[in-house]
Scaffold this motif. Structure first.
Motif, PDB file in Angstrom:
ATOM      1  N   GLN A  23       0.828  -1.209   0.000  1.00 57.07           N
ATOM      2  CA  GLN A  23       0.000   0.000   0.000  1.00 57.07           C
ATOM      3  C   GLN A  23       0.860   1.256   0.000  1.00 57.07           C
ATOM      4  O   GLN A  23       0.564   2.226  -0.726  1.00 57.07           O
ATOM      5  CB  GLN A  23      -0.932  -0.012   1.207  1.00 57.07           C
ATOM      6  CG  GLN A  23      -2.007  -1.081   1.154  1.00 57.07           C
ATOM      7  CD  GLN A  23      -2.904  -1.076   2.372  1.00 57.07           C
ATOM      8  OE1 GLN A  23      -2.947  -0.104   3.131  1.00 57.07           O
ATOM      9  NE2 GLN A  23      -3.638  -2.160   2.589  1.00 57.07           N
ATOM     10  N   GLU A  26       2.572   1.749  -3.505  1.00 51.01           N
ATOM     11  CA  GLU A  26       1.662   2.122  -4.576  1.00 51.01           C
ATOM     12  C   GLU A  26       0.968   3.457  -4.327  1.00 51.01           C
ATOM     13  O   GLU A  26       0.279   3.976  -5.214  1.00 51.01           O
ATOM     14  CB  GLU A  26       0.662   0.986  -4.814  1.00 51.01           C
ATOM     15  CG  GLU A  26       1.388  -0.255  -5.335  1.00 51.01           C
ATOM     16  CD  GLU A  26       0.471  -1.347  -5.855  1.00 51.01           C
ATOM     17  OE1 GLU A  26      -0.703  -1.387  -5.442  1.00 51.01           O
ATOM     18  OE2 GLU A  26       0.950  -2.154  -6.680  1.00 51.01           O
ATOM     19  N   LYS A  27       1.145   4.046  -3.134  1.00 53.15           N
ATOM     20  CA  LYS A  27       0.675   5.408  -2.885  1.00 53.15           C
ATOM     21  C   LYS A  27       1.622   6.452  -3.474  1.00 53.15           C
ATOM     22  O   LYS A  27       1.256   7.620  -3.611  1.00 53.15           O
ATOM     23  CB  LYS A  27       0.530   5.657  -1.375  1.00 53.15           C
ATOM     24  CG  LYS A  27      -0.730   5.081  -0.762  1.00 53.15           C
ATOM     25  CD  LYS A  27      -0.766   5.297   0.746  1.00 53.15           C
ATOM     26  CE  LYS A  27      -0.889   6.770   1.098  1.00 53.15           C
ATOM     27  NZ  LYS A  27      -0.999   6.970   2.573  1.00 53.15           N
ATOM     28  N   LYS A 116       8.052   7.041   1.501  1.00 46.60           N
ATOM     29  CA  LYS A 116       7.902   7.955   0.368  1.00 46.60           C
ATOM     30  C   LYS A 116       9.188   8.716   0.110  1.00 46.60           C
ATOM     31  O   LYS A 116       9.605   8.901  -1.041  1.00 46.60           O
ATOM     32  CB  LYS A 116       6.755   8.938   0.621  1.00 46.60           C
ATOM     33  CG  LYS A 116       6.491   9.893  -0.548  1.00 46.60           C
ATOM     34  CD  LYS A 116       5.330  10.816  -0.256  1.00 46.60           C
ATOM     35  CE  LYS A 116       4.968  11.655  -1.490  1.00 46.60           C
ATOM     36  NZ  LYS A 116       6.090  12.476  -1.971  1.00 46.60           N
TER      37      LYS A 116
END
Length: 233
Positions: A23, A26-27, A116
């Protein structure tokens, strides 16, 4: 970047962490998970099958742990980059992973912002490396240091003299931090895998910037300069 999307393989044995990693990856724009493996052995097979650009690798796994998995990736010269996400926080393990070419190391538990940051830094580095041109020393230093939070980017490496590289400096830091006893330049060079004269240049810089303490130790023959991490007791 010539390739718009970075293909990512997750090698992680915990199903819950697998899903969190998926998750989180893929964010981030420009990344997609193309496969998941629960063991190092399965991961190696999927690297050959899927040809991902990037592997996100755990360390504590059955069958084949992350240390040996990364060692085999490099031994087999697989053209893939690796970011480690692991609960392992001992300096010897971290040093081994960085020496085997991990481009970042994230400790569990972790937050999305840190993942990120690692992926954004990786995308920038990859895009620059894919440019078919020459670079200056300043541009190379910036690429190697990356953004905040990447290995090799902190107060200690913010203003390196010409010719010194943040990656090598970080390896020397980790080697000294993992040893309680003072080390000579020759011992540091042997431990990190660089020339003694190179090790001395880094150690001189680190001593002047307060990162290490230098002690003159006397024995048989000439006294020897020994270096210890400034945080050591």
């Amino acid at each position: 970047m010539s390739k718009l999307t970075v293909d990512v393989l997750l090698i992680e044995d915990d199903p819950m962490v697998q899903e969190v990693n998926r998750q989180f990856v893929e964010k981030v724009d420009g990344f997609r998970v193309v496969g998941v493996a629960s063991t190092g052995a399965e991961g190696l097979a999927k690297i050959k099958e899927l040809r991902p650009d990037l592997v996100i690798l755990d360390i504590f796994m059955p069958t084949l742990d992350g240390i040996e998995t990364l060692t085999r990736i490099r031994r087999e010269q697989q053209p893939v980059d690796v970011i480690v996400i692991s609960a392992a926080n001992d300096l010897r393990t971290i040093q081994r992973m960085l020496q085997n070419g991990a481009v970042d190391y994230i400790m569990k538990p972790f937050k999305f912002e840190r993942v990120k940051q690692a992926l954004d830094n990786y995308r920038i580095m990859r895009a620059r490396l894919e440019e078919n041109r020459s670079v200056s020393q300043a541009e190379l230093d910036e690429m190697l240091r990356g953004g905040p939070g990447r290995p090799g980017k902190d107060v200690a490496t913010a203003d390196l003299p010409k010719g010194l590289q943040a990656v090598t400096l970080k390896q020397i830091m980790l080697h000294l931090m993992s040893r309680a006893e003072p080390l000579s330049a020759e011992e540091v060079a042997e431990g990190v895998g660089i020339a003694r004269v190179t090790a001395r240049r880094y150690l001189d810089f680190m001593e002047k910037s307060g990162q290490v303490r230098m002690d003159l130790q006397y024995g048989v023959g000439r006294p020897v300069n020994k270096y210890v991490w400034s945080g050591a007791k």
